[in-house]
Design a protein around this motif. Structure first.
Motif, PDB file in Angstrom:
ATOM      1  N   UNK A   1      33.793  33.037  33.203  1.00  0.00           N
ATOM      2  CA  UNK A   1      34.869  33.044  34.192  1.00  0.00           C
ATOM      3  C   UNK A   1      34.327  32.795  35.595  1.00  0.00           C
ATOM      4  N   UNK A   2      33.216  33.419  35.918  1.00  0.00           N
ATOM      5  CA  UNK A   2      32.591  33.231  37.223  1.00  0.00           C
ATOM      6  C   UNK A   2      32.097  31.814  37.426  1.00  0.00           C
ATOM      7  N   UNK A   3      31.526  31.236  36.384  1.00  0.00           N
ATOM      8  CA  UNK A   3      31.030  29.855  36.478  1.00  0.00           C
ATOM      9  C   UNK A   3      32.178  28.862  36.663  1.00  0.00           C
ATOM     10  N   UNK A   4      33.285  29.102  35.947  1.00  0.00           N
ATOM     11  CA  UNK A   4      34.451  28.237  36.094  1.00  0.00           C
ATOM     12  C   UNK A   4      35.001  28.319  37.514  1.00  0.00           C
ATOM     13  N   UNK A   5      35.114  29.534  38.050  1.00  0.00           N
ATOM     14  CA  UNK A   5      35.606  29.720  39.414  1.00  0.00           C
ATOM     15  C   UNK A   5      34.673  29.068  40.428  1.00  0.00           C
ATOM     16  N   UNK A   6      33.366  29.236  40.236  1.00  0.00           N
ATOM     17  CA  UNK A   6      32.401  28.656  41.166  1.00  0.00           C
ATOM     18  C   UNK A   6      32.462  27.132  41.166  1.00  0.00           C
ATOM     19  N   UNK A   7      32.531  26.540  39.990  1.00  0.00           N
ATOM     20  CA  UNK A   7      32.591  25.076  39.902  1.00  0.00           C
ATOM     21  C   UNK A   7      33.815  24.541  40.632  1.00  0.00           C
ATOM     22  N   UNK A   8      34.955  25.190  40.442  1.00  0.00           N
ATOM     23  CA  UNK A   8      36.179  24.726  41.108  1.00  0.00           C
ATOM     24  C   UNK A   8      36.119  24.980  42.605  1.00  0.00           C
ATOM     25  N   UNK A   9      35.538  26.094  43.011  1.00  0.00           N
ATOM     26  CA  UNK A   9      35.412  26.395  44.442  1.00  0.00           C
ATOM     27  C   UNK A   9      34.524  25.357  45.124  1.00  0.00           C
TER      28      UNK A   9
ATOM     29  N   UNK B   1      39.270  31.596  45.292  1.00  0.00           N
ATOM     30  CA  UNK B   1      39.192  31.139  43.906  1.00  0.00           C
ATOM     31  C   UNK B   1      38.611  32.275  43.072  1.00  0.00           C
ATOM     32  N   UNK B   2      39.305  32.608  41.981  1.00  0.00           N
ATOM     33  CA  UNK B   2      38.845  33.680  41.101  1.00  0.00           C
ATOM     34  C   UNK B   2      38.950  33.243  39.647  1.00  0.00           C
ATOM     35  N   UNK B   3      38.115  33.814  38.814  1.00  0.00           N
ATOM     36  CA  UNK B   3      38.186  33.594  37.380  1.00  0.00           C
ATOM     37  C   UNK B   3      38.930  34.747  36.729  1.00  0.00           C
ATOM     38  N   UNK B   4      39.649  34.443  35.675  1.00  0.00           N
ATOM     39  CA  UNK B   4      40.399  35.467  34.946  1.00  0.00           C
ATOM     40  C   UNK B   4      39.817  35.651  33.556  1.00  0.00           C
TER      41      UNK B   4
ATOM     42  N   UNK C   1      43.671  51.468  32.698  1.00  0.00           N
ATOM     43  CA  UNK C   1      42.558  52.344  33.047  1.00  0.00           C
ATOM     44  C   UNK C   1      41.704  51.804  34.193  1.00  0.00           C
ATOM     45  N   UNK C   2      41.470  50.512  34.207  1.00  0.00           N
ATOM     46  CA  UNK C   2      40.544  49.924  35.162  1.00  0.00           C
ATOM     47  C   UNK C   2      41.246  49.260  36.343  1.00  0.00           C
ATOM     48  N   UNK C   3      42.559  49.072  36.273  1.00  0.00           N
ATOM     49  CA  UNK C   3      43.245  48.322  37.310  1.00  0.00           C
ATOM     50  C   UNK C   3      42.956  46.849  37.109  1.00  0.00           C
ATOM     51  N   UNK C   4      43.483  46.033  37.953  1.00  0.00           N
ATOM     52  CA  UNK C   4      43.254  44.602  37.830  1.00  0.00           C
ATOM     53  C   UNK C   4      42.823  44.038  39.175  1.00  0.00           C
ATOM     54  N   UNK C   5      41.557  43.673  39.247  1.00  0.00           N
ATOM     55  CA  UNK C   5      41.021  43.070  40.464  1.00  0.00           C
ATOM     56  C   UNK C   5      41.804  41.806  40.785  1.00  0.00           C
TER      57      UNK C   5
ATOM     58  N   UNK D   1      46.306  38.943  49.035  1.00  0.00           N
ATOM     59  CA  UNK D   1      45.612  37.911  49.820  1.00  0.00           C
ATOM     60  C   UNK D   1      46.541  37.320  50.877  1.00  0.00           C
ATOM     61  N   UNK D   2      45.947  37.001  52.024  1.00  0.00           N
ATOM     62  CA  UNK D   2      46.684  36.374  53.106  1.00  0.00           C
ATOM     63  C   UNK D   2      46.626  34.859  53.056  1.00  0.00           C
ATOM     64  N   UNK D   3      46.101  34.309  51.974  1.00  0.00           N
ATOM     65  CA  UNK D   3      46.004  32.858  51.799  1.00  0.00           C
ATOM     66  C   UNK D   3      46.266  32.541  50.328  1.00  0.00           C
ATOM     67  N   UNK D   4      46.409  31.274  49.974  1.00  0.00           N
ATOM     68  CA  UNK D   4      46.606  30.932  48.570  1.00  0.00           C
ATOM     69  C   UNK D   4      45.414  31.376  47.710  1.00  0.00           C
ATOM     70  N   UNK D   5      45.716  31.701  46.456  1.00  0.00           N
ATOM     71  CA  UNK D   5      44.696  32.111  45.487  1.00  0.00           C
ATOM     72  C   UNK D   5      44.803  31.193  44.280  1.00  0.00           C
ATOM     73  N   UNK D   6      43.676  30.619  43.900  1.00  0.00           N
ATOM     74  CA  UNK D   6      43.596  29.792  42.700  1.00  0.00           C
ATOM     75  C   UNK D   6      42.905  30.625  41.628  1.00  0.00           C
ATOM     76  N   UNK D   7      43.617  30.912  40.548  1.00  0.00           N
ATOM     77  CA  UNK D   7      43.034  31.709  39.468  1.00  0.00           C
ATOM     78  C   UNK D   7      42.862  30.817  38.240  1.00  0.00           C
ATOM     79  N   UNK D   8      41.688  30.933  37.624  1.00  0.00           N
ATOM     80  CA  UNK D   8      41.320  30.051  36.519  1.00  0.00           C
ATOM     81  C   UNK D   8      40.821  30.849  35.324  1.00  0.00           C
ATOM     82  N   UNK D   9      41.149  30.357  34.140  1.00  0.00           N
ATOM     83  CA  UNK D   9      40.547  30.900  32.932  1.00  0.00           C
ATOM     84  C   UNK D   9      39.232  30.165  32.709  1.00  0.00           C
ATOM     85  N   UNK D  10      38.320  30.822  32.012  1.00  0.00           N
ATOM     86  CA  UNK D  10      37.060  30.162  31.663  1.00  0.00           C
ATOM     87  C   UNK D  10      37.377  28.920  30.846  1.00  0.00           C
ATOM     88  N   UNK D  11      36.570  27.888  31.009  1.00  0.00           N
ATOM     89  CA  UNK D  11      36.847  26.628  30.328  1.00  0.00           C
ATOM     90  C   UNK D  11      36.873  26.778  28.811  1.00  0.00           C
TER      91      UNK D  11
END
Length: 133
Positions: A12-20, A95-98, A108-112, A120-130
């Motif tokens: 998920x992190x790698x997918x978010x990083x690549x898109x960012x 940009x975040x990965x889901x 129990x853990x909440x959802x980051x 967020x005060x700006x648009x958020x792009x959320x992505x699933x891992x490829x």
């Protein structure tokens, strides 16, 4: 202006990083990579170690982008950290990965991701891992 990406060493992190990286190049914006953890685990695979930090730094340097890596394990909540950095950097986009979580896990853990999406005060792009497509 900048693009802020929440990054952990995972699919998920790698997918978010690549898109960012793509978004920062397209917008000619600074890229800010936030790697955060509460530090509440003895072995925490969410926080990058020194070797991973240098590998990430080299990878980002190859893109030619202006970038910054923010790494913290001071007990700060990841959502709070990403939101604070985004506000301080006047982010154009977060940009975040889901990842999939059970209903009980969310309770129990909440959802980051949910907190970032809603606060967020700006648009958020959320992505699933490829590999989740």
């Amino acid at each position: 202006m900048s693009i802020v990406v929440g990054y952990i060493p995972s699919p998920e992190g790698e997918t978010a990083l690549a898109r960012a990286i793509e978004e920062a190049q397209r917008r000619d914006a600074k890229l800010v990579v936030v790697n955060s953890s509460k530090g509440d685990q003895l072995v925490d695979d969410r926080l990058i170690d020194a070797k991973q930090y240098h590998e990430l730094e080299s990878r980002l340097a190859e893109t030619g982008l202006d970038f910054w890596i923010e790494r913290q394990s001071q007990g700060a909540d990841a959502a709070d950290q990403i939101l604070q950095v985004a506000e301080a950097q006047r982010a154009q986009l977060i940009v975040i990965g889901l990842r999939k979580r059970s209903a009980m896990g969310k309770f129990l853990m909440g959802s980051v991701a949910q907190r970032i999406l809603l606060q967020a005060g700006c648009p958020v792009l959320s992505l699933k891992a490829s590999n989740d497509w």
